[in-house]
Design a protein around this motif. Sequence first.
Motif, short mmCIF file in Angstrom:
data_model
loop_
_atom_site.label_atom_id
_atom_site.label_comp_id
_atom_site.label_asym_id
_atom_site.label_seq_id
_atom_site.Cartn_x
_atom_site.Cartn_y
_atom_site.Cartn_z
N PHE A 115 0.94 -6.05 -4.37
CA PHE A 115 1.52 -7.30 -3.91
C PHE A 115 0.82 -8.49 -4.56
N SER A 116 1.55 -9.25 -5.35
CA SER A 116 0.95 -10.39 -6.04
C SER A 116 0.46 -11.46 -5.05
N PHE A 117 1.10 -11.58 -3.89
CA PHE A 117 0.70 -12.58 -2.90
C PHE A 117 -0.64 -12.27 -2.26
N PHE A 118 -1.11 -11.03 -2.34
CA PHE A 118 -2.32 -10.63 -1.63
C PHE A 118 -3.56 -11.37 -2.12
N ALA A 119 -3.58 -11.75 -3.38
CA ALA A 119 -4.73 -12.48 -3.93
C ALA A 119 -4.97 -13.78 -3.16
N ARG A 120 -3.89 -14.42 -2.68
CA ARG A 120 -4.03 -15.65 -1.90
C ARG A 120 -4.83 -15.40 -0.62
N PHE A 121 -4.68 -14.22 -0.02
CA PHE A 121 -5.41 -13.90 1.21
C PHE A 121 -6.91 -13.81 0.97
N LEU A 122 -7.29 -13.48 -0.24
CA LEU A 122 -8.70 -13.36 -0.57
C LEU A 122 -9.30 -14.67 -1.06
N GLN A 123 -8.44 -15.63 -1.43
CA GLN A 123 -8.91 -16.88 -2.00
C GLN A 123 -8.83 -18.07 -1.05
N GLU A 124 -7.83 -18.10 -0.19
CA GLU A 124 -7.65 -19.24 0.71
C GLU A 124 -8.37 -18.97 2.03
N PRO A 125 -9.31 -19.83 2.42
CA PRO A 125 -10.11 -19.59 3.62
C PRO A 125 -9.30 -19.30 4.89
N ARG A 126 -8.22 -20.04 5.09
CA ARG A 126 -7.40 -19.83 6.29
C ARG A 126 -6.78 -18.43 6.29
N LEU A 127 -6.27 -18.00 5.15
CA LEU A 127 -5.66 -16.67 5.05
C LEU A 127 -6.72 -15.57 5.11
N LEU A 128 -7.87 -15.80 4.50
CA LEU A 128 -8.95 -14.81 4.54
C LEU A 128 -9.42 -14.60 5.97
N LYS A 129 -9.54 -15.68 6.72
CA LYS A 129 -9.95 -15.57 8.13
C LYS A 129 -8.93 -14.75 8.92
N SER A 130 -7.67 -14.99 8.66
CA SER A 130 -6.61 -14.23 9.33
C SER A 130 -6.68 -12.75 8.94
N LEU A 131 -6.90 -12.48 7.67
CA LEU A 131 -6.99 -11.10 7.19
C LEU A 131 -8.18 -10.37 7.82
N GLN A 132 -9.29 -11.07 7.95
CA GLN A 132 -10.51 -10.44 8.48
C GLN A 132 -10.38 -10.01 9.94
N LYS A 133 -9.50 -10.64 10.69
CA LYS A 133 -9.32 -10.23 12.09
C LYS A 133 -8.36 -9.04 12.21
N ASN A 134 -7.73 -8.69 11.12
CA ASN A 134 -6.81 -7.57 11.11
C ASN A 134 -7.54 -6.26 10.88
N GLU A 135 -6.95 -5.21 11.36
CA GLU A 135 -7.41 -3.85 11.10
C GLU A 135 -6.40 -3.20 10.18
N ILE A 136 -6.77 -2.07 9.63
CA ILE A 136 -5.85 -1.29 8.81
C ILE A 136 -5.39 -0.11 9.64
N TYR A 137 -4.10 0.13 9.59
CA TYR A 137 -3.49 1.22 10.33
C TYR A 137 -2.78 2.15 9.36
N GLN A 138 -2.62 3.38 9.80
CA GLN A 138 -1.98 4.40 8.98
C GLN A 138 -0.87 5.07 9.79
N PHE A 139 0.32 5.07 9.22
CA PHE A 139 1.41 5.87 9.77
C PHE A 139 1.53 7.09 8.88
N THR A 140 1.47 8.27 9.47
CA THR A 140 1.59 9.52 8.73
C THR A 140 2.92 10.16 9.10
N ALA A 141 3.78 10.33 8.12
CA ALA A 141 5.10 10.94 8.36
C ALA A 141 4.97 12.46 8.42
N ARG A 142 5.56 13.05 9.43
CA ARG A 142 5.58 14.51 9.59
C ARG A 142 6.98 15.08 9.39
#
Length: 162
Positions: A115-142
């Motif tokens: 995702f080209s937009f993802f770099a903004r999340f790492l560069q813009e303080p407001r977006l980085l702060k939002s990203l840091q409060k998120n967790e990573i989840y996994q959906f596993t298809a059976r």
Amino acid sequence: MNEQEITHRYLAESIISQHNAMTLGIVDGDGFPWLAPVYYVHKDFHFYFFSDPASRHASVLALTEGYPSVSASAAIYNEPDEYGHIQGLQMKGHLERVTGRGDRARVMTAFGLRFSFFARFLQEPRLLKSLQKNEIYQFTAREVWITDNSRLGYGHRICFHP
């Protein structure tokens, strides 16, 4: 894996690769179905996405004392103008939180590549702060149900178990 299973896997993977978002379905703590659109990266029918732990689809995991995952469903689909071009997947499996530091780094790298937009999340303080409060989840298809009206015909689906 037989030839038919290989064909089904290839068809499902091509649909997954052509799209960026899926609709995740869970049953919330009050017993009601809930759907949430999420961007994903994937590997071998494991779908990874970022989400706020307080979101309804993520917070359901906190209700499962002693169980690290919950049953979930997901759909990936296109939005064609013609019914003959409908293509998508309906999946059932389970949802869990990704806890390993290395796993988080791999998913972040994969998001940056996809995702080209993802770099903004790492560069813009407001977006980085939002990203840091998120967790990573996994959906596993059976179980994966494949719809592809152009290849399988209208109203025909095939089931695939990854």
